[in-house]
Scaffold this motif. Structure first.
Motif, PDB file in Angstrom:
ATOM      1  N   GLY A   1       0.812  -1.204   0.000  1.00 37.20           N
ATOM      2  CA  GLY A   1       0.000   0.000   0.000  1.00 37.20           C
ATOM      3  C   GLY A   1       0.847   1.255   0.000  1.00 37.20           C
ATOM      4  N   TRP A   2       0.218   2.352  -0.397  1.00 33.46           N
ATOM      5  CA  TRP A   2       0.804   3.681  -0.312  1.00 33.46           C
ATOM      6  C   TRP A   2      -0.073   4.551   0.580  1.00 33.46           C
ATOM      7  N   PHE A   3       0.558   5.261   1.496  1.00 32.91           N
ATOM      8  CA  PHE A   3      -0.084   6.251   2.339  1.00 32.91           C
ATOM      9  C   PHE A   3       0.649   7.573   2.175  1.00 32.91           C
ATOM     10  N   ARG A   4       0.024   8.651   2.635  1.00 33.08           N
ATOM     11  CA  ARG A   4       0.694   9.944   2.600  1.00 33.08           C
ATOM     12  C   ARG A   4       0.316  10.756   3.830  1.00 33.08           C
ATOM     13  N   GLN A   5       1.200  11.690   4.178  1.00 37.38           N
ATOM     14  CA  GLN A   5       0.962  12.551   5.328  1.00 37.38           C
ATOM     15  C   GLN A   5       1.457  13.955   5.008  1.00 37.38           C
ATOM     16  N   ALA A   6       0.539  14.910   5.017  1.00 39.79           N
ATOM     17  CA  ALA A   6       0.860  16.305   4.785  1.00 39.79           C
ATOM     18  C   ALA A   6       1.153  16.987   6.113  1.00 39.79           C
ATOM     19  N   PRO A   7       1.866  18.120   6.091  1.00 40.12           N
ATOM     20  CA  PRO A   7       2.167  18.828   7.340  1.00 40.12           C
ATOM     21  C   PRO A   7       0.903  19.168   8.114  1.00 40.12           C
TER      22      PRO A   7
ATOM     23  N   LEU B   1       3.890   3.804  -7.749  1.00 34.80           N
ATOM     24  CA  LEU B   1       2.719   4.665  -7.726  1.00 34.80           C
ATOM     25  C   LEU B   1       2.917   5.733  -8.800  1.00 34.80           C
ATOM     26  N   GLN B   2       2.199   5.585  -9.904  1.00 33.86           N
ATOM     27  CA  GLN B   2       2.220   6.576 -10.969  1.00 33.86           C
ATOM     28  C   GLN B   2       1.209   7.659 -10.638  1.00 33.86           C
ATOM     29  N   MET B   3       1.668   8.901 -10.548  1.00 33.04           N
ATOM     30  CA  MET B   3       0.826  10.021 -10.163  1.00 33.04           C
ATOM     31  C   MET B   3       0.777  11.023 -11.310  1.00 33.04           C
ATOM     32  N   ASP B   4      -0.418  11.225 -11.849  1.00 42.92           N
ATOM     33  CA  ASP B   4      -0.634  12.163 -12.943  1.00 42.92           C
ATOM     34  C   ASP B   4      -1.562  13.280 -12.493  1.00 42.92           C
ATOM     35  N   SER B   5      -1.550  14.379 -13.225  1.00 44.99           N
ATOM     36  CA  SER B   5      -2.407  15.531 -12.922  1.00 44.99           C
ATOM     37  C   SER B   5      -2.285  15.945 -11.465  1.00 44.99           C
ATOM     38  N   LEU B   6      -1.068  16.075 -11.009  1.00 46.33           N
ATOM     39  CA  LEU B   6      -0.827  16.392  -9.606  1.00 46.33           C
ATOM     40  C   LEU B   6      -1.332  17.785  -9.254  1.00 46.33           C
ATOM     41  N   GLU B   7      -1.805  17.906  -8.030  1.00 39.15           N
ATOM     42  CA  GLU B   7      -2.346  19.148  -7.507  1.00 39.15           C
ATOM     43  C   GLU B   7      -1.580  19.549  -6.256  1.00 39.15           C
ATOM     44  N   PRO B   8      -1.590  20.843  -5.894  1.00 34.41           N
ATOM     45  CA  PRO B   8      -0.903  21.250  -4.662  1.00 34.41           C
ATOM     46  C   PRO B   8      -1.368  20.473  -3.435  1.00 34.41           C
ATOM     47  N   GLU B   9      -2.623  20.051  -3.416  1.00 33.07           N
ATOM     48  CA  GLU B   9      -3.158  19.278  -2.296  1.00 33.07           C
ATOM     49  C   GLU B   9      -2.519  17.902  -2.175  1.00 33.07           C
ATOM     50  N   ASP B  10      -1.817  17.450  -3.204  1.00 31.84           N
ATOM     51  CA  ASP B  10      -1.117  16.176  -3.154  1.00 31.84           C
ATOM     52  C   ASP B  10       0.224  16.272  -2.438  1.00 31.84           C
ATOM     53  N   THR B  11       0.643  17.471  -2.087  1.00 31.45           N
ATOM     54  CA  THR B  11       1.913  17.658  -1.393  1.00 31.45           C
ATOM     55  C   THR B  11       1.897  16.928  -0.057  1.00 31.45           C
ATOM     56  N   ALA B  12       2.863  16.038   0.139  1.00 32.58           N
ATOM     57  CA  ALA B  12       2.920  15.224   1.348  1.00 32.58           C
ATOM     58  C   ALA B  12       4.162  14.353   1.303  1.00 32.58           C
ATOM     59  N   VAL B  13       4.451  13.707   2.420  1.00 31.92           N
ATOM     60  CA  VAL B  13       5.413  12.620   2.442  1.00 31.92           C
ATOM     61  C   VAL B  13       4.655  11.337   2.127  1.00 31.92           C
ATOM     62  N   TYR B  14       5.126  10.593   1.145  1.00 34.09           N
ATOM     63  CA  TYR B  14       4.470   9.369   0.717  1.00 34.09           C
ATOM     64  C   TYR B  14       5.218   8.161   1.264  1.00 34.09           C
ATOM     65  N   TYR B  15       4.467   7.250   1.886  1.00 32.05           N
ATOM     66  CA  TYR B  15       5.029   6.082   2.535  1.00 32.05           C
ATOM     67  C   TYR B  15       4.557   4.802   1.853  1.00 32.05           C
ATOM     68  N   CYS B  16       5.480   3.885   1.667  1.00 29.84           N
ATOM     69  CA  CYS B  16       5.181   2.548   1.199  1.00 29.84           C
ATOM     70  C   CYS B  16       5.002   1.631   2.400  1.00 29.84           C
ATOM     71  N   ALA B  17       4.068   0.685   2.316  1.00 32.18           N
ATOM     72  CA  ALA B  17       3.789  -0.223   3.420  1.00 32.18           C
ATOM     73  C   ALA B  17       3.502  -1.618   2.904  1.00 32.18           C
ATOM     74  N   ALA B  18       3.816  -2.628   3.730  1.00 32.74           N
ATOM     75  CA  ALA B  18       3.630  -4.025   3.370  1.00 32.74           C
ATOM     76  C   ALA B  18       2.813  -4.744   4.436  1.00 32.74           C
ATOM     77  N   ALA B  19       1.856  -5.563   3.991  1.00 30.10           N
ATOM     78  CA  ALA B  19       0.991  -6.329   4.885  1.00 30.10           C
ATOM     79  C   ALA B  19       1.177  -7.813   4.626  1.00 30.10           C
ATOM     80  N   GLY B  20       1.682  -8.528   5.623  1.00 27.83           N
ATOM     81  CA  GLY B  20       1.806  -9.970   5.546  1.00 27.83           C
ATOM     82  C   GLY B  20       0.533 -10.658   5.983  1.00 27.83           C
ATOM     83  N   PRO B  21       0.537 -11.988   6.025  1.00 24.23           N
ATOM     84  CA  PRO B  21      -0.672 -12.740   6.391  1.00 24.23           C
ATOM     85  C   PRO B  21      -1.258 -12.345   7.743  1.00 24.23           C
TER      86      PRO B  21
END
Length: 129
Positions: free
Chosen positions: A35-41, A81-101
């Motif tokens: 998964g991908w998550f993000r966190q803005a200031p 994560l391919q990101m197109d048509s980016l907007e200022p609201e997309d500004t954030a730190v983007y985190y990758c995450a992994a989920a096991g069983p």
């Protein structure tokens, strides 16, 4: 055990595109949902997108509105994560995450951070007006 390292962030003008990569270590990478998550200031961490271990199912937050695409290449131990048509609201730190069983049993909701056992340290995405 999985280690995740994000890359591909940077500064882009509104309307532009970026492709984020998440390189994973571990011989069992292909068994993990990603998964991908993000966190803005000043904001809470929020779900962006997820993909099943096989790559056959994808999930997106409503605000993506078809602009983002998640994919994975198990042979390269990498999720994108391919990101197109980016907007200022997309500004954030983007985190990758992994989920096991066990994580998938812990939470059946792909937008729930509790589902994910491993996290990268994040990559900064800044979108200017």
């Amino acid at each position: 055990q999985v280690q995740l390292v994000e890359s591909g962030g940077g500064l882009v003008q509104a309307g532009g595109s970026l492709r984020l990569s998440c390189a994973a270590s571990g011989r069992t990478f292909s068994t993990y949902d990603m998964g991908w998550f993000r966190q803005a200031p000043g904001k809470e961490r929020e779900f962006v997108a997820a993909i099943s271990w096989s790559g056959g199912r994808t999930y997106y937050a409503d605000f993506v509105k078809g602009r983002f695409t998640i994919s994975r290449d198990n042979a390269k131990n990498t999720v994108y994560l391919q990101m197109d048509s980016l907007e200022p609201e997309d500004t954030a730190v983007y985190y990758c995450a992994a989920a096991g069983p066990l994580g998938r049993l812990r939470s059946g909701s792909r937008d729930d951070p509790v589902r994910y056992d491993y996290w990268g340290h994040g990559t900064q995405v800044t979108v200017s007006s």
